[in-house]
Scaffold this motif. Structure first.
Motif, PDB file in Angstrom:
ATOM      1  N   UNK A 120       5.740  63.437  71.645  1.00 29.53           N
ATOM      2  CA  UNK A 120       4.979  62.052  71.341  1.00 29.53           C
ATOM      3  C   UNK A 120       3.604  62.225  72.257  1.00 29.53           C
ATOM      4  N   UNK A 128       6.804  53.230  75.480  1.00 26.33           N
ATOM      5  CA  UNK A 128       8.557  53.184  75.452  1.00 26.33           C
ATOM      6  C   UNK A 128       8.932  53.089  76.991  1.00 26.33           C
ATOM      7  N   UNK A 131       9.157  49.384  77.772  1.00 28.83           N
ATOM      8  CA  UNK A 131      10.276  48.790  77.292  1.00 28.83           C
ATOM      9  C   UNK A 131      11.502  49.081  78.112  1.00 28.83           C
TER      10      UNK A 131
ATOM     11  N   UNK B   4      14.402  45.449  71.997  1.00 23.57           N
ATOM     12  CA  UNK B   4      12.969  45.909  71.688  1.00 23.57           C
ATOM     13  C   UNK B   4      12.830  47.297  71.943  1.00 23.57           C
ATOM     14  N   UNK B   5      13.673  47.893  73.016  1.00 26.22           N
ATOM     15  CA  UNK B   5      13.599  49.151  73.359  1.00 26.22           C
ATOM     16  C   UNK B   5      14.424  50.146  72.278  1.00 26.22           C
ATOM     17  N   UNK B   8      12.575  50.461  69.248  1.00 24.35           N
ATOM     18  CA  UNK B   8      11.235  51.221  69.497  1.00 24.35           C
ATOM     19  C   UNK B   8      11.850  52.774  69.379  1.00 24.35           C
ATOM     20  N   UNK B   9      12.949  53.142  70.018  1.00 23.69           N
ATOM     21  CA  UNK B   9      13.455  54.443  70.004  1.00 23.69           C
ATOM     22  C   UNK B   9      13.865  54.838  68.710  1.00 23.69           C
ATOM     23  N   UNK B  12      10.529  55.516  66.850  1.00 27.98           N
ATOM     24  CA  UNK B  12       9.778  56.614  67.255  1.00 27.98           C
ATOM     25  C   UNK B  12      10.635  58.025  66.795  1.00 27.98           C
ATOM     26  N   UNK B  15       9.902  58.557  63.272  1.00 27.82           N
ATOM     27  CA  UNK B  15       8.407  59.026  62.921  1.00 27.82           C
ATOM     28  C   UNK B  15       8.429  60.549  63.300  1.00 27.82           C
ATOM     29  N   UNK B  16       9.061  61.079  64.452  1.00 26.32           N
ATOM     30  CA  UNK B  16       9.173  62.231  64.850  1.00 26.32           C
ATOM     31  C   UNK B  16       9.809  63.047  63.999  1.00 26.32           C
ATOM     32  N   UNK B  20       7.886  66.502  60.893  1.00 22.32           N
ATOM     33  CA  UNK B  20       8.319  67.942  60.602  1.00 22.32           C
ATOM     34  C   UNK B  20       8.297  68.183  59.015  1.00 22.32           C
ATOM     35  N   UNK B 108      20.701  54.948  74.360  1.00 23.60           N
ATOM     36  CA  UNK B 108      19.403  55.729  74.025  1.00 23.60           C
ATOM     37  C   UNK B 108      19.590  56.780  72.823  1.00 23.60           C
TER      38      UNK B 108
END
Lengths: 353, 270
Positions: A120, A128, A131, B4-5, B8-9, B12, B15-16, B20, B108
């Protein structure tokens, strides 16, 4: 134990010990085959009954050779590793119990290990972290702006972390670790592998942060310049034992045996001049216009005047022995003392002594 | 962990994964076309050699459709479970980061796991729609909105079960460093006993009855049969019950391994 008892310590360590079991394998193919069935285990005592306290705003340097236990101590205080014995409190919490109230006010910066997300851009990683640490938006933006400006990395925020240079990555790691304004900061080799400019920038940044936010900081580094610039107090570890806890200046005053004399010459020294210099001190370096030598502290005046008389001197500077030399000698001396004691004990046992 | 976290994870990670491109297409082609082609020709040869209309209750068209559905649903159930992220975090010391952050490592990783499902979801949609247009649906297969909803519910729980199973298996890395072979064994067991390599109706009835108490059939075989309208609501509820019990059991074993593992973790690499 150093640290004033009257003030509330941010880091309190009492009799902390840590042992690891390490597998041993005999060398060669047979050793590998044998290890499939049976492996020898030896106990490695990484820390032995360590005690100290660190107050708010204090920057304490952890000094010691490889394997002395510096990183293990930091890992315990950051809550990564459990201790084998003893106790420690950071902001009133036992770190290895990993209470979120402590983790929100603590940071660990590891020079040898990336914490930001490799794939990233740093800016995404920072969001991140906002958060994760639940930093209010306004405070986050204000902190980010300040830290980014201090380190001058505005142009690299949108670049993937894995594409950054080591120095730039380290700066991003520092920002990431400090965005939530931690009250306790551990810096493990923060300048390792960096060029001199980047090392200086990071040291200045740490000092600026220390002055504004007043956290308790524990710094380990093999670069003595980091310790000399950042820390007023040092802890010297040797083979898991705390052998010195006190002011950095006192180490020099108490243990420095030598001083450095740097001489700037008008014309290059002749061979017989150099031979003479070697009789009055230990020559550390010399070039066409400069000689650097180490002399006993009580001989400084006589050596300086002898040099002035013998060489065509433009300038002469007398400096304290570098901290690194003193620490190294201190550790060597203790090792020799222990070896002597061990020989004595062996001699007593075998009836030779 | 706050919503929210978590989101977001997930975002992300999605998108990651999508960044590829080469991996996305190789995974799409190899993970579907190649596997399906092998199964197709293998069963074509078996049906021809046996000269039978049905094997294990499946016609040849039904068998081909079974493999299409099993391979696509497996993508949703397993996500990126072929990798060893948790074992790698332990072995390489990346776990250190999560021990310092004030958030749950498990949640996570679960958010990352869900994010990594987005490419699988896209692939399943694209190939699933193509299959519905091109393939002949046999008369004994009844795909309707109820069977799709029931199957997707099982897929969601199976996905969580597959995720939870990572912790006791990959957590062994706290002691053994390398758990690659353990993971391969689990994968093989899951594929064989879960109905991805062949439908479980080909197993002897006693083996099928025994397997029904294990978590494996609920990864692939039961969701596919549910999608095909061959599972009643009662059987579906029983399946959900067995899966929930396994989630609790595997979660508890994972938590125990994790708790003990933390005590021996040395945070290598720093």
């Amino acid at each position: 134990m150093s640290g004033k008892r009257g003030e509330e310590a941010m880091i309190e360590v009492e009799g902390l010990s840590k042992s690891f079991w390490v597998h041993q394998k005999a060398p060669g193919l047979m050793g590998s085959i044998r290890s499939l069935v049976r492996r020898e285990k030896i106990e490695k005592r990484a820390l032995q009954s360590i005690s100290f306290r660190v107050q708010e705003g204090e920057v304490v340097g952890l000094v010691g050779a490889n394997g002395a236990g510096k990183t293990t101590l930091v890992k315990i205080l950051a809550g990564i590793v459990h201790p084998s014995d003893g106790d420690a409190r950071v902001l009133g919490y036992r770190p290895w119990q990993r209470d979120d109230r402590l983790r929100r006010r603590m940071a660990l910066i590891m020079g040898q290990k990336a914490q930001l997300w490799w794939d990233l851009p740093a800016a995404d990683g920072f969001l991140l972290l906002r958060e994760i640490y639940q930093v209010p938006k306004e405070r986050f933006e204000e902190s980010l702006e300040r830290l980014v400006a201090l380190l001058g990395v505005e142009d690299q925020l949108q670049v993937q972390v894995r594409r950054l240079s080591l120095g730039e990555r380290m700066k991003m790691e520092l920002i990431a670790a400090l965005l939530h304004s931690p009250k306790v900061v551990y810096l493990d080799e923060p300048t390792i592998g960096l060029d001199l400019g980047a090392q200086r920038a990071i040291r200045e940044f740490i000092l600026a942060y220390q002055q504004t936010d007043r956290p308790a900081m524990l710094v380990t580094s093999h670069y003595m310049e980091d310790i000399e610039r950042l820390c007023e107090r040092i802890l010297i570890l040797r083979q898991g034992r705390l052998v010195y806890d006190g002011s950095r200046r006192q180490v020099t005053e108490r243990f420095a045996r030598y001083k450095l004399i740097k001489v700037l010459l008008r014309k290059p020294a002749e061979a017989d001049d150099l031979a003479y210099v070697d009789t009055i001190g230990r020559r550390l370096a010399h070039s066409e216009d400069q000689i650097q030598l180490e002399v006993e502290r009580n001989q400084v005046a006589s050596v300086a005047s002898a040099l002035m008389a013998r060489l065509s001197v433009v300038d002469l500077a007398i400096e304290e022995e570098p901290l690194g030399h003193i620490v190294e000698r201190l550790q060597r001396a203790q090792q020799e003392e222990e070896n002597e004691q061990m020989l004595f004990d062996v001699g007593m046992q075998s009836g030779i002594s | 962990m706050r919503a929210g976290l978590f989101t977001r994870v997930v975002s992300l990670e999605a998108r990651k994964q999508m960044s590829y491109r080469v991996d996305f297409w190789i995974n799409a082609v190899m993970g579907f076309v190649a596997e399906l082609t092998i199964a197709y020709f293998l069963w074509a040869a078996i049906f021809q050699a046996r000269g039978a209309d049905r094997i294990g209750g499946f016609t040849f068209e039904g068998m081909a459709l079974y493999y299409v559905a099993a391979i696509l649903l497996a993508k949703l159930v397993r996500g990126q479970s072929k990798d060893l992220t948790i074992a790698r975090d332990i072995y390489e010391g990346s776990l250190t980061r999560y021990l310092i952050y004030p958030c749950s490592y498990v949640l996570f990783k679960y958010a990352e796991h869900l994010g990594s499902l987005v490419p699988a979801l896209l692939q399943t949609l694209v190939f699933g729609v193509m299959a519905l247009f091109w393939m002949q649906i046999p008369g004994d297969v009844q795909i309707d909105s109820l069977s799709v909803a029931m199957a997707l519910t099982l897929v969601v729980v199976a996905n969580m079960l597959a995720f939870l199973l990572r912790f006791p298996i990959q957590g062994v890395a706290f002691w053994a460093d390398n758990v690659w072979s353990l993971n391969v064994m689990l994968r093989l067991a899951t594929e064989l006993l879960g109905g991805l390599l062949l439908p479980l109706s080909l197993f002897p009835p006693a083996a099928q009855a025994f397997l029904a108490w294990l978590p494996f059939p609920y990864f692939f075989y039961v969701p596919v049969q549910t999608l095909f309208g061959r599972v009643s609501v009662g059987e579906w509820l029983a399946a959900l019950g067995v899966m929930s019990v396994w989630c609790v059991v595997i979660g508890a074993i994972g938590a125990m391994v994790w708790r003990r593992g933390h005590r021996v973790y040395t945070g290598v690499g720093i």
